[in-house]
Structures are given as structure tokens and as C-alpha cells.
Scaffold this motif. Structure first.
Motif, PDB file in Angstrom:
ATOM      1  N   HIS A   7     112.397  95.517 -12.515  1.00  0.00           N
ATOM      2  CA  HIS A   7     112.885  94.456 -11.644  1.00  0.00           C
ATOM      3  C   HIS A   7     114.381  94.530 -11.379  1.00  0.00           C
ATOM      4  CE1 HIS A   7     109.025  92.505 -11.582  1.00  0.00           C
ATOM      5  NE2 HIS A   7     108.966  92.616 -12.880  1.00  0.00           N
ATOM      6  N   GLU A  24     117.464  89.351 -10.088  1.00  0.00           N
ATOM      7  CA  GLU A  24     117.321  88.114  -9.336  1.00  0.00           C
ATOM      8  C   GLU A  24     116.994  87.024 -10.357  1.00  0.00           C
ATOM      9  OE1 GLU A  24     117.855  87.719  -6.126  1.00  0.00           O
ATOM     10  OE2 GLU A  24     118.179  89.847  -5.760  1.00  0.00           O
ATOM     11  N   LEU A  25     117.518  85.833 -10.157  1.00  0.00           N
ATOM     12  CA  LEU A  25     117.339  84.747 -11.109  1.00  0.00           C
ATOM     13  C   LEU A  25     115.868  84.397 -11.308  1.00  0.00           C
ATOM     14  CD1 LEU A  25     118.649  82.723 -12.968  1.00  0.00           C
ATOM     15  CD2 LEU A  25     118.946  81.196 -11.023  1.00  0.00           C
ATOM     16  N   ASP A  26     115.088  84.372 -10.225  1.00  0.00           N
ATOM     17  CA  ASP A  26     113.673  84.032 -10.358  1.00  0.00           C
ATOM     18  C   ASP A  26     112.917  85.072 -11.178  1.00  0.00           C
ATOM     19  OD1 ASP A  26     114.038  85.821  -8.216  1.00  0.00           O
ATOM     20  OD2 ASP A  26     112.215  85.154  -7.214  1.00  0.00           O
ATOM     21  N   VAL A  27     113.312  86.332 -11.073  1.00  0.00           N
ATOM     22  CA  VAL A  27     112.668  87.393 -11.862  1.00  0.00           C
ATOM     23  C   VAL A  27     113.023  87.225 -13.334  1.00  0.00           C
ATOM     24  CG1 VAL A  27     112.567  89.886 -12.272  1.00  0.00           C
ATOM     25  CG2 VAL A  27     112.582  88.996  -9.934  1.00  0.00           C
ATOM     26  N   GLU A  29     113.855  84.470 -14.832  1.00  0.00           N
ATOM     27  CA  GLU A  29     113.147  83.278 -15.298  1.00  0.00           C
ATOM     28  C   GLU A  29     111.693  83.605 -15.636  1.00  0.00           C
ATOM     29  OE1 GLU A  29     111.774  80.107 -12.473  1.00  0.00           O
ATOM     30  OE2 GLU A  29     113.263  78.954 -13.591  1.00  0.00           O
ATOM     31  N   ARG A  30     111.044  84.334 -14.745  1.00  0.00           N
ATOM     32  CA  ARG A  30     109.634  84.681 -14.974  1.00  0.00           C
ATOM     33  C   ARG A  30     109.483  85.552 -16.224  1.00  0.00           C
ATOM     34  NH1 ARG A  30     105.086  86.260 -10.571  1.00  0.00           N
ATOM     35  NH2 ARG A  30     103.406  86.519 -12.042  1.00  0.00           N
ATOM     36  N   LYS A  61     105.364  76.176 -12.893  1.00  0.00           N
ATOM     37  CA  LYS A  61     105.791  77.559 -12.703  1.00  0.00           C
ATOM     38  C   LYS A  61     104.625  78.524 -12.911  1.00  0.00           C
ATOM     39  CE  LYS A  61     110.612  76.703 -13.748  1.00  0.00           C
ATOM     40  NZ  LYS A  61     111.156  77.009 -12.435  1.00  0.00           N
ATOM     41  N   ARG A  64     102.414  78.403  -9.922  1.00  0.00           N
ATOM     42  CA  ARG A  64     103.024  79.130  -8.798  1.00  0.00           C
ATOM     43  C   ARG A  64     102.862  80.646  -8.996  1.00  0.00           C
ATOM     44  NH1 ARG A  64     108.477  77.485  -8.738  1.00  0.00           N
ATOM     45  NH2 ARG A  64     109.114  79.419  -9.720  1.00  0.00           N
ATOM     46  N   TYR A  65     103.056  81.135 -10.218  1.00  0.00           N
ATOM     47  CA  TYR A  65     102.889  82.567 -10.481  1.00  0.00           C
ATOM     48  C   TYR A  65     101.453  82.992 -10.246  1.00  0.00           C
ATOM     49  CZ  TYR A  65     107.356  81.998 -13.000  1.00  0.00           C
ATOM     50  OH  TYR A  65     108.638  81.705 -13.355  1.00  0.00           O
ATOM     51  N   THR A  70     106.780  83.707  -6.807  1.00  0.00           N
ATOM     52  CA  THR A  70     107.738  84.144  -7.827  1.00  0.00           C
ATOM     53  C   THR A  70     108.412  82.980  -8.465  1.00  0.00           C
ATOM     54  OG1 THR A  70     109.467  84.396  -6.162  1.00  0.00           O
ATOM     55  CG2 THR A  70     108.227  86.365  -6.779  1.00  0.00           C
TER      56      THR A  70
END
Length: 70
Positions: A7, A24-27, A29-30, A61, A64-65, A70
Motif C-alpha cells: 500500500h 494514505e491515511l485510510d489505508v 487506518e484499515r 468501518k 464499509r470494508y 476503504t
């Protein structure tokens, strides 16, 4: 570590003279959520507590995943 490497964004940011990969912040976080879920064997309450987020936030979350977001 392999998940993080997959990622890594192509951009690099100079920090203290060294080029570091950025995420990326969302990556990020996941990945943190996935790690906490694995560490706690799927126990959402324990994972949310470790992450410092509300249980409802974790459920949102994960939902959503599962829907491909994401």
C-alpha cells in the motif's frame, strides 16, 4: 509488513534528509484495524478499545470494508 509495502504510495516525502514512503491515511487506518482484529481473534470490543475508538465506529468501518469501500 508485506501489507504495508503493498500500500505504499508512489510519492516520497523528504524528512530529515531521507526519503520515506508515505501511506494514505485510510489505508493506514484499515491496516491498524485489521491488525487489532487479528490480535484479538475477532473480538470487536477488545479491538475497538485498543484502537481507542467506539465499538459502533469499528462496526461502521468493518461494514464499509465489507461493502468494498476503504
Amino acid at each position: 509488513a508485506a501489507d504495508v509495502e503493498r500500500h505504499v504510495v508512489g510519492r516520497r516525502r523528504a524528512l530529515s534528509g531521507a526519503a520515506l514512503p508515505t501511506l494514505e491515511l485510510d489505508v493506514l487506518e484499515r491496516l491498524a484495524i485489521e491488525a487489532a482484529m487479528k490480535k484479538h481473534a475477532g473480538n470487536k470490543r477488545a479491538a475497538a478499545a485498543e484502537l481507542g475508538i467506539a465499538l459502533k465506529t469499528l462496526y461502521n468501518k468493518l461494514e464499509r470494508y465489507a461493502a468494498g469501500g476503504t
